[in-house]
Design an enzyme around this catalytic site. Structure first.
Site, PDB file in Angstrom:
ATOM      1  N   GLY A 202       0.823  -1.209   0.000  1.00 63.50           N
ATOM      2  CA  GLY A 202       0.000   0.000   0.000  1.00 63.50           C
ATOM      3  C   GLY A 202       0.851   1.250   0.000  1.00 63.50           C
ATOM      4  CG  ASP A 225      -1.145   1.117  -3.563  1.00 63.10           C
ATOM      5  OD1 ASP A 225      -2.359   0.843  -3.649  1.00 63.10           O
ATOM      6  OD2 ASP A 225      -0.685   1.941  -2.757  1.00 63.10           O
ATOM      7  CG  ASP A 245      -6.363  -7.829  -3.855  1.00 61.65           C
ATOM      8  OD1 ASP A 245      -6.090  -7.467  -2.695  1.00 61.65           O
ATOM      9  OD2 ASP A 245      -7.491  -8.222  -4.202  1.00 61.65           O
ATOM     10  CG  MET A 246      -3.547  -5.826   0.612  1.00 62.17           C
ATOM     11  SD  MET A 246      -3.171  -4.440   1.724  1.00 62.17           S
ATOM     12  CE  MET A 246      -4.834  -3.796   2.017  1.00 62.17           C
ATOM     13  CE  LYS A 259       3.152   5.988   5.436  1.00 61.95           C
ATOM     14  NZ  LYS A 259       1.940   6.801   5.784  1.00 61.95           N
ATOM     15  CG  HIS A 263      -5.446   2.710  10.349  1.00 62.74           C
ATOM     16  ND1 HIS A 263      -5.388   4.025  10.766  1.00 62.74           N
ATOM     17  CD2 HIS A 263      -5.169   2.746   9.016  1.00 62.74           C
ATOM     18  CE1 HIS A 263      -5.104   4.803   9.751  1.00 62.74           C
ATOM     19  NE2 HIS A 263      -4.968   4.054   8.673  1.00 62.74           N
TER      20      HIS A 263
END
Length: 356
Positions: A202, A225, A245-246, A259, A263
């Protein structure tokens, strides 16, 4: 009911303090919008260019505003001084002068560590409107998030479907990455020393990765990303970009950097990401997480309040959350990591190194 019959069990002092507390929060947005106005008018930049404190009359000559609103501008400056974005000094002719504080130095446009783009994104109507849907979101099942209720699409769909907004957001994330990278490479370089390969998951346009390879020239970084985010970005021998796509696949590396990623997601999705990261680094590698740990550094001025604000923002945008250390421990353990190290390195955020 007659007023005299109301039993509120408060002294006059308590009653008025309670009223002031309510009013303070009722108009708290005035501080945010005054901050946004200061950036849009370029007040920090004008003071910085002048190179020393400026009187109100000097500021009024330099700032492109309607001169009939000079008295209103003085009131804006008074509010910004009260919020510690500027300081007042007395000049020789007794006219008040204004100067920068450490906070307003972070608002300078084009400065290496500016946060001005981030402020403007967060206070853009696209991102403030969802807050008006909070109570409706709690009561109904119509929308997964407050953001979706306000905008008719998810956060990520909005950025993908409106390129100008996507670029706006990417620049905001880049300015945050520059500040984090500055602290990481200056004070916590030992965390990345010795790493041969790193994937910034990302990582956007690669701002963070570029700073890391400059600090550790022996390292090679890959930014993963979404395809539309990295489209057109040119790779070098030290820095490469992969559109992907992670949730599906993360390239193998000595270390993975996350980072402000976890969240954005609930525990189920966050667990999937961490498992992918664990598989990508294998035994002997590590996952570097830079994110909020609610309660860490709570004794530092404003930090806990910022952490709780971020938590509410994640709820508004993604129905996600910031996590306490106990919640992080459960997530890290569930992903199969055997140990972790926590460093309260970034003020509101912390550094977590997770080991398979």
């Amino acid at each position: 009911m007659a007023l005299q019959n109301m039993d509120i069990s408060l002294s006059t002092e308590q009653l008025l303090q309670a009223q002031a507390h309510v009013w303070n929060h009722m108009y708290a947005f005035a501080n945010s919008m005054s901050l946004k106005c200061a950036i849009q008018l370029g007040i920090p930049d004008i003071l910085h260019k002048h190179d020393h404190p400026m009187t109100l009359s000097q500021l009024l000559k330099a700032i492109p505003i309607n001169k009939e609103k000079s008295q209103s501008f003085q009131r804006l400056m008074r509010a910004l001084v009260n919020s510690n974005f500027f300081i007042e000094e007395n000049s020789n002719n007794q006219e008040v002068c204004y100067w920068l504080t450490p906070a307003s130095r972070l608002l300078l446009k084009g400065a290496p560590l500016t946060v001005a783009p981030l402020v403007q994104v967060v206070l853009d109507p696209t991102f403030t409107n969802p807050w008006h849907y909070m109570s409706e979101w709690f009561k109904h099942e119509n929308h997964a998030t407050q953001f979706e209720a306000a905008n008719g699409c998810t956060f990520w769909e909005k950025l993908a479907n409106k390129p100008s907004m996507g670029r706006f957001f990417d620049e905001a994330m880049s300015c945050d990455s520059r500040l984090v990278a500055h602290v990481l490479t200056k004070d916590y370089k030992h965390v990345i020393d010795g790493i041969r390969t790193l994937v910034d998951v990302g990582g956007g346009n690669g701002t963070m990765a570029k700073a890391i390879v400059e600090a550790v020239p022996t390292m090679k970084c890959t930014v993963l990303d979404l395809p539309h985010v990295v489209a057109g970005l040119e790779s070098t021998d030290k820095l490469s970009y992969i559109g992907g796509d992670m949730f599906q696949s993360i390239p193998s590396a000595d270390a993975i950097l996350l980072k402000f990623i976890i969240h954005d997601w609930d525990d189920e999705e966050g667990l999937k990401i961490l498992k992918r990261c664990k598989d990508a680094v294998g035994i002997g590698g590590k996952v570097i997480i830079i994110d909020v740990v609610v309660g860490v550094n709570h004794d530092v001025d404003e930090v806990l309040e910022d952490q709780l604000h971020f938590d509410m923002a994640m709820m508004s945008y993604f129905n996600a959350k910031e996590r306490t250390m106990n919640e992080w421990e459960k997530l890290i353990s569930a992903a199969g990591f055997t140990s972790y190290k926590l460093t309260p390195a970034f003020g509101v955020r912390s550094l977590i190194e997770a080991y398979p």
